[in-house]
Design a protein around this motif. Structure first.
Motif, PDB file in Angstrom:
ATOM      1  N   GLN A 236       0.820  -1.213   0.000  1.00 25.99           N
ATOM      2  CA  GLN A 236       0.000   0.000   0.000  1.00 25.99           C
ATOM      3  C   GLN A 236       0.856   1.266   0.000  1.00 25.99           C
ATOM      4  OE1 GLN A 236      -2.968  -0.115   3.022  1.00 25.99           O
ATOM      5  NE2 GLN A 236      -3.945   1.759   2.348  1.00 25.99           N
ATOM      6  N   THR A 237       2.004   1.214   0.664  1.00 26.46           N
ATOM      7  CA  THR A 237       2.884   2.376   0.758  1.00 26.46           C
ATOM      8  C   THR A 237       4.323   1.947   0.488  1.00 26.46           C
ATOM      9  OG1 THR A 237       3.332   2.058   3.105  1.00 26.46           O
ATOM     10  CG2 THR A 237       1.416   3.446   2.534  1.00 26.46           C
ATOM     11  N   TYR A 238       5.178   2.916   0.260  1.00 25.01           N
ATOM     12  CA  TYR A 238       6.595   2.629   0.053  1.00 25.01           C
ATOM     13  C   TYR A 238       7.192   1.997   1.309  1.00 25.01           C
ATOM     14  CZ  TYR A 238      11.513   3.347  -1.162  1.00 25.01           C
ATOM     15  OH  TYR A 238      12.843   3.157  -1.427  1.00 25.01           O
ATOM     16  N   GLU A 239       6.814   2.500   2.458  1.00 20.85           N
ATOM     17  CA  GLU A 239       7.319   1.953   3.724  1.00 20.85           C
ATOM     18  C   GLU A 239       6.903   0.492   3.886  1.00 20.85           C
ATOM     19  OE1 GLU A 239       5.751   4.915   3.417  1.00 20.85           O
ATOM     20  OE2 GLU A 239       7.546   6.158   3.676  1.00 20.85           O
ATOM     21  N   GLN A 240       5.655   0.179   3.568  1.00 23.68           N
ATOM     22  CA  GLN A 240       5.191  -1.205   3.657  1.00 23.68           C
ATOM     23  C   GLN A 240       5.938  -2.074   2.649  1.00 23.68           C
ATOM     24  OE1 GLN A 240       1.176  -2.213   2.257  1.00 23.68           O
ATOM     25  NE2 GLN A 240       0.914  -3.458   4.105  1.00 23.68           N
ATOM     26  N   GLY A 241       6.165  -1.562   1.442  1.00 23.90           N
ATOM     27  CA  GLY A 241       6.916  -2.300   0.433  1.00 23.90           C
ATOM     28  C   GLY A 241       8.330  -2.605   0.896  1.00 23.90           C
ATOM     29  N   LEU A 242       8.991  -1.629   1.528  1.00 21.02           N
ATOM     30  CA  LEU A 242      10.340  -1.855   2.059  1.00 21.02           C
ATOM     31  C   LEU A 242      10.322  -2.893   3.177  1.00 21.02           C
ATOM     32  CD1 LEU A 242      11.763   1.780   2.194  1.00 21.02           C
ATOM     33  CD2 LEU A 242      12.431  -0.062   0.631  1.00 21.02           C
ATOM     34  N   TYR A 243       9.323  -2.820   4.049  1.00 22.31           N
ATOM     35  CA  TYR A 243       9.221  -3.784   5.144  1.00 22.31           C
ATOM     36  C   TYR A 243       9.025  -5.193   4.592  1.00 22.31           C
ATOM     37  CZ  TYR A 243       7.412  -6.409   9.077  1.00 22.31           C
ATOM     38  OH  TYR A 243       7.205  -7.376  10.018  1.00 22.31           O
ATOM     39  N   TRP A 244       8.097  -5.357   3.640  1.00 19.87           N
ATOM     40  CA  TRP A 244       7.864  -6.674   3.046  1.00 19.87           C
ATOM     41  C   TRP A 244       9.106  -7.169   2.325  1.00 19.87           C
ATOM     42  CZ3 TRP A 244       2.405  -6.229   0.363  1.00 19.87           C
ATOM     43  CH2 TRP A 244       1.413  -6.212   1.333  1.00 19.87           C
ATOM     44  N   SER A 245       9.786  -6.279   1.634  1.00 19.38           N
ATOM     45  CA  SER A 245      10.994  -6.658   0.906  1.00 19.38           C
ATOM     46  C   SER A 245      12.050  -7.203   1.859  1.00 19.38           C
ATOM     47  CB  SER A 245      11.539  -5.439   0.151  1.00 19.38           C
ATOM     48  OG  SER A 245      12.756  -5.731  -0.469  1.00 19.38           O
ATOM     49  N   ARG A 246      12.249  -6.507   2.959  1.00 19.16           N
ATOM     50  CA  ARG A 246      13.244  -6.954   3.946  1.00 19.16           C
ATOM     51  C   ARG A 246      12.824  -8.238   4.643  1.00 19.16           C
ATOM     52  NH1 ARG A 246      17.672  -4.163   5.418  1.00 19.16           N
ATOM     53  NH2 ARG A 246      18.139  -4.726   7.531  1.00 19.16           N
ATOM     54  N   SER A 247      11.580  -8.296   5.076  1.00 19.79           N
ATOM     55  CA  SER A 247      11.134  -9.466   5.843  1.00 19.79           C
ATOM     56  C   SER A 247      10.998 -10.719   4.978  1.00 19.79           C
ATOM     57  CB  SER A 247       9.818  -9.165   6.565  1.00 19.79           C
ATOM     58  OG  SER A 247       8.778  -8.917   5.638  1.00 19.79           O
TER      59      SER A 247
END
Length: 186
Positions: free
Chosen positions: A46-57
């Protein structure tokens, strides 16, 4: 007569299988409004921050699509992108995806704010400036005829992720990284 009917049904089944759209392993998903038509069967951040979190996790690269609804080039790219089954499959299995109408974040616009553009970000939150499209004046732009190059760049992002993961991996009793030759063999 029965034989002709059975043959006709078999032809219809074969044709429907041939022209079927990509369906994720988990089955058909309810289309998300976040897809905005870029791939209704994909799970979109939904957001860039969420995308970064999913990418890392999830240890997957993030692919960010920048577009505008009233842009003719964006609409043409969207249609080609959504209809390319191999791209949709690769995104579903190996990427975190996000589409944004636009951003003012300079790190996501290294060569300007134009649309459409596609930027890859690795799980270490580094924008991959080395994965570019075919145009020297718009490095991250793709057009509908560039789907083969986009797929190659997606594979490159995936491969770079695997190589960097191998080079960071250490054994439990040692703090040394794997030798360069091991990482290069992947």
């Amino acid at each position: 007569m029965t034989r002709a009917a059975v043959s006709f049904v078999l032809v219809l089944v074969a044709l429907s299988y041939t022209f079927a759209k990509y369906v994720p392993k988990s089955g058909k998903r309810i289309p998300q409004t976040l897809s905005r038509g870029w791939g209704d069967q994909l799970i979109w951040a939904q957001t860039y921050e969420q995308g970064l979190y999913w990418s890392r996790s999830r240890n997957k690269p993030l692919m960010v699509l920048f577009h505008l609804e009233d842009c003719a080039q964006c609409q043409a790219l969207k249609q080609a992108f959504a209809n390319e089954d191999e791209i949709q499959r690769t995104l579903d299995e190996d990427f975190v995806v996000l589409n944004l109408m636009e951003t003012t974040d300079k790190s996501l616009s290294p060569d300007g704010q134009y649309v459409p553009r596609i930027v890859f970000v690795d799980p270490s939150m580094t924008v991959r400036a080395d994965i570019v499209g075919p145009y020297p004046n718009r490095l991250y732009a793709y057009e509908p005829t560039d789907m083969k190059l986009l797929l190659e760049n997606m594979k490159k992002a995936k491969k770079l992720l695997k190589v960097s993961a191998l080079s960071r991996r250490t054994t439990p009793t040692s703090t040394h990284s794997l030798p360069e030759s091991t990482a290069a063999e992947v």
